[in-house]
Design an enzyme around this catalytic site. Sequence first.
Site, PDB file in Angstrom:
ATOM      1  CE  LYS A 121      -1.500   2.492   3.248  1.00  0.00           C
ATOM      2  NZ  LYS A 121      -1.985   2.993   4.530  1.00  0.00           N
ATOM      3  CG  ASP A 139      -7.227   3.514   2.432  1.00  0.00           C
ATOM      4  OD1 ASP A 139      -8.181   3.079   1.740  1.00  0.00           O
ATOM      5  OD2 ASP A 139      -7.234   4.637   2.958  1.00  0.00           O
TER       6      ASP A 139
END
Length: 219
Positions: A121, A139
């Site tokens: 991420k 996320d």
Amino acid sequence: MISNKKALSMIDVIAEMFPNAECELVHDNPFELTIAVLLSAQTTDNAVNKITKPLFEKYKSPEDYLAVDIAELENDIRTIGLYRNKAKNIKKLCQSLLDKFDGQIPQTHAELESLAGVGRKTANVVMSVAFGEPSLAVDTHVERVSKRLGICRWKDNVRQVEDKLCKVVPRERWNRTHHQLIFFGRYHCLARSPKCDICPLFEDCREGQKRYKATLKEA
Ligand code: SF4
């Protein structure tokens, strides 16, 4: 799961709601962004922005972070969650930047993910926001929204959510879509109290319909 065409039409609606969505972590360069993203794990961007102003004035390079005791760095970031782990990771990150990349943030996914504390991420966010490379970081907001809308399956892991979104959304829109899904999750389809009653996607949203039916049963 809904079709890719339907999924894209839902994402189009979200894009209309948040046309100017962008990264809310305050930063001036790729190094500051990487530190800010690392600090943002399980913490709000607002909380991170509160500490990064003085932090970035004090620490301008990997050498600056390595020059202080860990206790001093912990103290500088102590208002955010997991600050002990994060201080440790910042130190390790800075050391590997100096050891392997001449103190610079690398510009490939693989190199970024080789840094301490940097997962997929964070690498996606840095590639997208700092270097403008098409990436669709997943996320907690992006994952929740994609699953509630039925774009992905509930059981999908983060990587499967990313792969599905990348299939549904044209590549040139990945960067913007990432921020638009975050804004949608942060300001509209909130984790605890989604605004289903004013949601333009309500009719097609499996989660919204489920919640509505539950309220009818309670009444
Ligand atoms: Fe989120 Fe509710 Fe809208 Fe579905 S209907 S996307 S759960 S706010």
